[in-house]
Design a protein around this motif. Structure first.
Motif, mmCIF file in Angstrom:
data_model
loop_
_atom_site.group_PDB
_atom_site.id
_atom_site.type_symbol
_atom_site.label_atom_id
_atom_site.label_comp_id
_atom_site.label_asym_id
_atom_site.label_seq_id
_atom_site.Cartn_x
_atom_site.Cartn_y
_atom_site.Cartn_z
ATOM 1 N N CYS A 174 36.785 45.336 43.590
ATOM 2 C CA CYS A 174 38.204 44.716 43.837
ATOM 3 C C CYS A 174 39.319 45.308 44.018
ATOM 4 O O CYS A 174 40.298 45.182 43.279
ATOM 5 C CB CYS A 174 37.943 43.703 42.547
ATOM 6 S SG CYS A 174 38.068 44.258 41.188
ATOM 7 N N GLY A 212 38.062 41.513 37.355
ATOM 8 C CA GLY A 212 38.420 41.169 38.159
ATOM 9 C C GLY A 212 37.151 40.254 38.560
ATOM 10 O O GLY A 212 37.451 39.216 39.041
ATOM 11 N N CYS A 213 35.768 40.850 38.978
ATOM 12 C CA CYS A 213 35.164 40.625 40.280
ATOM 13 C C CYS A 213 33.935 40.615 39.384
ATOM 14 O O CYS A 213 32.865 40.669 39.887
ATOM 15 C CB CYS A 213 35.025 41.571 41.261
ATOM 16 S SG CYS A 213 34.185 43.056 40.806
ATOM 17 N N CYS A 223 38.078 49.760 39.981
ATOM 18 C CA CYS A 223 36.326 48.964 40.549
ATOM 19 C C CYS A 223 36.591 49.950 42.248
ATOM 20 O O CYS A 223 36.966 48.846 42.231
ATOM 21 C CB CYS A 223 37.280 47.389 39.594
ATOM 22 S SG CYS A 223 35.685 46.840 41.099
ATOM 23 N N CYS A 281 33.707 44.464 35.171
ATOM 24 C CA CYS A 281 34.862 44.134 35.777
ATOM 25 C C CYS A 281 35.531 42.420 35.145
ATOM 26 O O CYS A 281 34.556 42.357 35.591
ATOM 27 C CB CYS A 281 34.758 44.276 37.376
ATOM 28 S SG CYS A 281 36.641 44.082 37.856
HETATM 29 ZN ZN LIG Z 1 35.760 44.824 40.121
#
Ligand SMILES: [Zn+2]
Length: 132
Positions: free
Chosen positions: A100, A50-51, A97, A48
């Motif tokens: 997040c 994002g995270c 996800c 991911c």
């Molecule tokens: Zn994520």
């Protein structure tokens, strides 16, 4: 249990930059055949953006002809949340996800065997890490 990652919208924007923010946090879609990974064939895993949670591996990546990175299975179904999406007059299943809530893309049921699934993912939503 999935460890939840929560940030304010301002924090996400600062961290991701405007392009990725639009896709991951505002559920936008990159144009097909433009992303970093639709034609990417190296061995490794996709995380991911994002995270950093691991979502897919190169073993389940295939060329769907759609112009987006496509996978027939997730590493762990629990790491991806599925939500009904009726925008644009279509019935689709959005994938996010689980840690997040970053928007990844959609999952369709026209994928190859053995799962019959097609996880259609934005390149901007994932980050490739080569196999060690
Ligand atoms: Zn994520």
């Amino acid at each position: 249990m999935i460890k939840r990652i929560e940030k304010t919208e301002a924090e996400w924007l600062a961290e991701l930059g405007p392009e990725r923010y639009k896709i991951l946090r505002q559920c936008s879609t990159e144009p097909p055949f433009t992303g970093k990974y639709w034609n990417h064939k190296e061995k490794g895993s996709y995380h991911c953006a994002g995270c950093g949670a691991v979502l897919f591996t190169s073993d389940t990546k295939y060329d769907s002809g759609s112009g987006w990175p496509s996978f027939f299975a997730a590493v762990d179904k629990k790491s991806i949340r599925e939500l009904p999406d009726t925008s644009y007059g279509m019935y689709r299943t959005e994938i996010k996800c689980a840690a997040c809530d970053g928007h990844l893309g959609h999952v369709f049921t026209d994928g190859p065997k053995p799962t019959g699934l097609r996880y259609c993912v934005n390149s901007a939503s994932i980050e490739f890490r080569p196999a060690p």
